[in-house]
Design a protein around this motif. Structure first.
Motif, PDB file in Angstrom:
ATOM      1  N   LYS A 116      -6.390  -0.401  -3.359  1.00 28.71           N
ATOM      2  CA  LYS A 116      -7.782  -0.391  -3.826  1.00 28.71           C
ATOM      3  C   LYS A 116      -8.755  -0.607  -2.668  1.00 28.71           C
ATOM      4  O   LYS A 116      -9.887  -0.140  -2.716  1.00 28.71           O
ATOM      5  N   SER A 117      -8.340  -1.348  -1.646  1.00 34.85           N
ATOM      6  CA  SER A 117      -9.230  -1.621  -0.511  1.00 34.85           C
ATOM      7  C   SER A 117      -9.020  -0.540   0.546  1.00 34.85           C
ATOM      8  O   SER A 117      -8.389  -0.761   1.568  1.00 34.85           O
ATOM      9  N   THR A 172     -16.656   0.636  -4.265  1.00 35.51           N
ATOM     10  CA  THR A 172     -15.905   0.415  -5.497  1.00 35.51           C
ATOM     11  C   THR A 172     -16.545   1.211  -6.635  1.00 35.51           C
ATOM     12  O   THR A 172     -17.698   1.654  -6.546  1.00 35.51           O
ATOM     13  N   THR A 210      -7.640 -14.898  -0.890  1.00 35.51           N
ATOM     14  CA  THR A 210      -6.489 -14.017  -0.697  1.00 35.51           C
ATOM     15  C   THR A 210      -6.829 -12.911   0.291  1.00 35.51           C
ATOM     16  O   THR A 210      -6.046 -12.596   1.184  1.00 35.51           O
ATOM     17  N   ASN A 211      -8.021 -12.322   0.155  1.00 36.12           N
ATOM     18  CA  ASN A 211      -8.409 -11.250   1.057  1.00 36.12           C
ATOM     19  C   ASN A 211      -8.487 -11.750   2.500  1.00 36.12           C
ATOM     20  O   ASN A 211      -8.131 -11.033   3.431  1.00 36.12           O
ATOM     21  N   SER A 249      -4.577 -14.312  -8.102  1.00 34.93           N
ATOM     22  CA  SER A 249      -4.524 -13.279  -7.077  1.00 34.93           C
ATOM     23  C   SER A 249      -3.295 -12.408  -7.184  1.00 34.93           C
ATOM     24  O   SER A 249      -3.273 -11.293  -6.670  1.00 34.93           O
ATOM     25  N   THR A 253       1.662  -6.269  -6.787  1.00 37.91           N
ATOM     26  CA  THR A 253       0.257  -6.658  -6.867  1.00 37.91           C
ATOM     27  C   THR A 253      -0.420  -6.522  -5.517  1.00 37.91           C
ATOM     28  O   THR A 253      -1.540  -6.014  -5.422  1.00 37.91           O
ATOM     29  N   LEU A 254       0.263  -6.971  -4.460  1.00 36.83           N
ATOM     30  CA  LEU A 254      -0.329  -6.874  -3.126  1.00 36.83           C
ATOM     31  C   LEU A 254      -0.489  -5.412  -2.710  1.00 36.83           C
ATOM     32  O   LEU A 254      -1.525  -5.023  -2.171  1.00 36.83           O
ATOM     33  N   LEU A 302      -9.690 -14.870  -5.187  1.00 34.63           N
ATOM     34  CA  LEU A 302      -9.457 -13.524  -4.686  1.00 34.63           C
ATOM     35  C   LEU A 302     -10.010 -13.356  -3.278  1.00 34.63           C
ATOM     36  O   LEU A 302      -9.410 -12.702  -2.435  1.00 34.63           O
ATOM     37  N   SER A 308      -0.858  -2.914  -4.622  1.00 32.60           N
ATOM     38  CA  SER A 308      -1.950  -2.375  -5.429  1.00 32.60           C
ATOM     39  C   SER A 308      -3.308  -2.788  -4.868  1.00 32.60           C
ATOM     40  O   SER A 308      -4.237  -1.981  -4.806  1.00 32.60           O
ATOM     41  N   LYS A 309      -3.411  -4.047  -4.437  1.00 32.30           N
ATOM     42  CA  LYS A 309      -4.671  -4.526  -3.864  1.00 32.30           C
ATOM     43  C   LYS A 309      -4.976  -3.782  -2.569  1.00 32.30           C
ATOM     44  O   LYS A 309      -6.126  -3.418  -2.301  1.00 32.30           O
TER      45      LYS A 309
END
Length: 794
Positions: A135-136, A647, A576-577, A555, A128-129, A573, A131-132
């Motif tokens: 995306k960023s 995005t 988390t960022n 998250s 998940t991390l 979220l 993947s995040k």
């Protein structure tokens, strides 16, 4: 990485830096490689060996594949020695599924029924991390920041500002030439808008645009997405991530490569980005067959190759030493069985100082002549002679087969780039170290808790009693069915099958049962309590993950609880960022260093010509390559920044707005043209600044609005002119009609006057005639009267 004990000794310290480049040969490069490796082996390098040796352990936790030995010790620590020792039992597939013990009486039966396959939330957290992070993404933005480029930028801004006031003139000028005038994609309405447009990249010099494309394409061709995934996984698991710039001889292009931190070595630095490190390297696995090609000029015989291969027996998945003689044979083609053996090659590079000497001699005319000399040559000192020693920072490299005396590809680096200054070269390695423990290392206790709870849950599940019934045995004995009697077993069987219980109302002694009593009562089992207790346990550990890292269930990809609002989820979220900010900033830093180095390397390779020049001309065209080569003569300095990639929802929003405006333009309402639409799509397709795209859209709409207003005003002027002409025509017609009427009246009047004159004349004539007749009559009367008088007298 292979550990060789002898390099723990200070005997292999770095050699004294030699300034004479002629003395930096094979022996110097080998001792330099051994010295760097020895520093690492003594755990005083930038990634200490003690910490590096834990990397496989941390990665196993991140993958959820950690060893179960510690859990066995946790449950059976009192059986660690002697006859009570516990050992795992493997099933047919080799998976560990239980224990055996010499003292089986001490092992509870439930523990023999559990499965030891590791269950862990770690893979989900890691994926998940990663993947995040994927995306960023941040896009490269290149600008030229030297004085020459600043002047060119100001001229471009002035031209754009002037275009705002010369649009009408340009339209007329182009119309005379029979060409339709196409204004710039953005026309500023004020100087503030012009400054914002420049800031958003709207005013970009052609060579800066080319360099920006080259940087972005280099990342794409290097497979940067996969490199990033690996680096982000390393950041989560290990807190270190590394990449390296390289030149691909086959393609002629500069590229980037992923480097495993477990195989990497770098000089210690107080900075997290190792900005002041002067040496670095990594270990690669080379086959003997590949080394024979790379080291063809070193004339090693097969005995020497056999010694190298044998020294790596049992290492790098090579066969053991006992089997070496089997592979120490050649076939009919001259190939040896050990050619597939993998050996450790330490690829390293370092920055050092080179010095060269020259004699500066003046002739009698004062003209200087430079005569290169051997460093250390003594020259007679005079006014005409001067000894010049020039020191230059250089980069050297070497590839050393660890544990041997063999080194190849050594010496001064082929391509030395100096992106920051003209003095200091840079390493091709880029390291980053997070200032805190890795996320995986922080979560290891929680991951252990999850698996321990899982084991205990399985045990409790195996030992729990299901729901049951308590039946009064006497109440169902000798049940009379008329022609037969049912046994207790038959009654119970019927009850379990149909749910109908037949029982007696009287006790065996003849006394009746209490009517409120039922001979069957339900016995609740322990499963519901097992589920409830362990659900709480797993929930507590999930909350511990949140408390330690800031990662909520939302998250890490879970579903929000029913009473958690959408706003709370979004804040989760965002939190988390914020927590992951250190990883993001580290990633941006390593990307910045990589882009600066890669682009400087591209410019150097293009300048050198040869294969790289051809490769980049083929990819970008002659015009672009020639421009880069030409502009470098002016000392252009490039600066790189990174902007968050828009995005999909953000791009979709402006896409829909542009489409609506385009349709309005096609319907005859104020809206953008196809040219404006494609300009906006070009920005979006290149993942450019959304603000720039919005400014293009707004500028196009404002231009369309102005054009519509100008057209409306023009139409009004035309209509007013037509109305004026119409009124003037009406007035002229009215005046003509009036003049015609007046002329008619005048003619009538003239005719009347003429008639009157004629009548008057006639009357006058008649009068005169009458008067004339009257005058004659008077005369006649007077004559008669005179005659009468005369007669009377007479």
């Amino acid at each position: 990485m292979r550990s060789i004990d002898k390099y723990n000794s200070h005997q292999y310290s770095l050699p004294v830096d030699i300034e004479n480049p002629k003395k930096k040969g094979k022996d110097y490069c080998k001792r330099m490689a051994e010295g760097i490796f020895s520093i690492h082996m003594r755990s005083v390098s930038g990634i200490p060996l003690g910490e590096q040796s834990r990397f496989p352990y941390l990665r196993s936790y991140g993958d959820g594949s950690q060893s179960i030995d510690k859990y066995l010790d946790y449950f059976f620590k009192d059986k660690a020695d002697g006859d009570d020792a516990v050992s795992p039992v493997s099933d047919i597939d080799g998976a560990t599924s239980g224990w055996t013990s010499k003292n089986k009486e001490r092992i509870r039966k439930g523990w023999m029924n559990i499965m030891l396959d590791v269950i862990s939330p770690a893979p989900k957290v890691l994926s998940t991390l990663v993947s995040k992070f994927g995306k960023s993404e941040y896009d490269v933005v290149c600008d030229a920041v030297d004085s020459f480029s600043s002047l060119q930028t100001e001229l471009a801004k002035a031209n754009l500002w002037a275009e705002r006031f010369m649009m009408d003139f340009n339209k007329r000028y182009y119309a005379r030439m029979g060409v339709e005038y196409e204004p710039s994609e953005f026309i500023p309405e004020s100087l503030d808008e012009l400054e914002v447009w420049e800031k958003e990249g709207g005013i970009k010099l052609p060579y800066a645009m080319i360099m920006e494309d080259m940087a972005a394409n280099t990342m794409d061709e290097s497979g940067w997405k996969e490199i990033k995934k690996k680096m982000m996984a390393d950041a989560v698991n290990l807190r270190y991530f590394v990449c390296k710039d390289d030149y691909n001889e086959e393609t002629g292009l500069v590229e980037s490569k992923y480097v495993d931190p477990y195989e990497a070595i770098v000089q210690y630095s107080q900075y997290n980005d190792y900005r002041d490190a002067e040496y670095a390297g990594h270990v690669e696995k080379y086959s003997i067959s590949k080394l024979k090609i790379l080291m063809a000029d070193y004339d090693l015989n097969e005995k020497e190759w056999a010694e190298i291969a044998n020294s790596y027996s049992g290492i790098n998945d090579n066969p053991g030493a006992a089997d070496f003689e089997y592979y120490n044979k050649s076939n009919n083609d001259g190939e040896y069985g050990y050619d597939f053996y993998k050996v450790d090659v330490f690829c390293c590079e370092w920055i050092t100082t080179d010095a060269d000497q020259a004699l500066i001699r003046k002739n009698r005319y004062g003209k200087k002549k430079v005569i290169p000399q051997e460093l250390g040559t003594e020259n007679p000192q005079s006014d005409k002679n001067q000894t010049r020693i020039k020191k230059v920072r250089m980069k050297y490299m070497a590839k050393w087969i660890i544990g041997t005396d063999y080194v190849f590809d050594f010496g001064k680096a082929w391509d030395i780039v100096r992106p920051k200054t003209l003095k200091e070269p840079t390493l091709s390695y880029h390291f980053y170290r997070l200032p805190v423990k890795s996320i995986t290392e922080q979560l290891i206790p929680i991951y252990d808790n999850f698996f321990i709870l899982w084991l205990k849950y399985q045990n409790a599940l195996a030992m729990a009693v299901n729901d049951g019934y308590a039946i009064d045995y006497d109440a169902i004995s000798n049940v009379d069915m008329g022609d037969s009697k049912m046994s207790q077993e038959d009654v119970i069987k019927r009850f379990l099958q149909t749910g109908i219980l037949i029982f007696r109302r009287t006790k065996p002694g003849g006394n009746p049962y209490d009517k409120s009593q039922v001979p069957v009562s339900q016995l609740p089992g322990g499963l519901s309590k097992v589920f409830s207790d362990f659900r709480v346990g797993f929930l507590i550990n999930s909350q511990l993950i949140e408390q330690l890292t800031g990662f909520t269930p939302v998250s890490i990809g879970g579903q929000p609880e029913r009473d958690v609002s959408v706003t709370a989820s979004e804040r989760s979220l965002e939190a988390t960022n914020e927590y992951l900010g250190t990883i993001i900033s580290g990633y941006l830093r390593i990307k910045e260093l990589m882009v600066e180095n890669v682009t400087a390397w591209i410019r150097l390779k293009i300048k050198q010509g040869k294969g790289a020049d051809f490769a980049y001309r083929k990819k970008y065209g002659d015009e672009s390559v020639n421009l880069i080569k030409q502009i470098d003569k002016y000392g252009v300095v490039y600066s790189f920044e990174f902007t968050p990639r828009p995005t999909d929802p953000e791009r979709k929003e402006i896409f829909e707005a542009a489409k609506v405006s385009l349709n309005s333009g096609r319907d005859g309402k104020p809206g953008i043209t196809y040219g404006d639409y494609f300009a906006i799509m070009n920005v979006l397709s290149k993942r450019g600044s959304l603000k720039r795209a919005w400014m293009i859209l707004n500028s196009a709409e404002q231009r369309a609005k102005r054009q519509a207003e100008e057209l409306a005003e023009k139409n009004m002027r035309i209509q007013a002119e037509e109305n004026r002409k119409s009124e003037e025509q009406k007035a002229q017609q009215a005046a003509a009609q009036q003049r015609g009427k007046a002329d008619l009246e005048l003619r009538n009047k003239r005719e009347e006057l003429q008639i009157e004159d004629q009548n008057a004349q006639k009357e006058h004539v008649r009068a005169m005639e009458r008067l004339s007749r009257e005058g004659e009559l008077d005369k006649e009367l007077k004559r008669i009267e005179s005659q009468r008088n005369d007669n009377n007298k007479n």
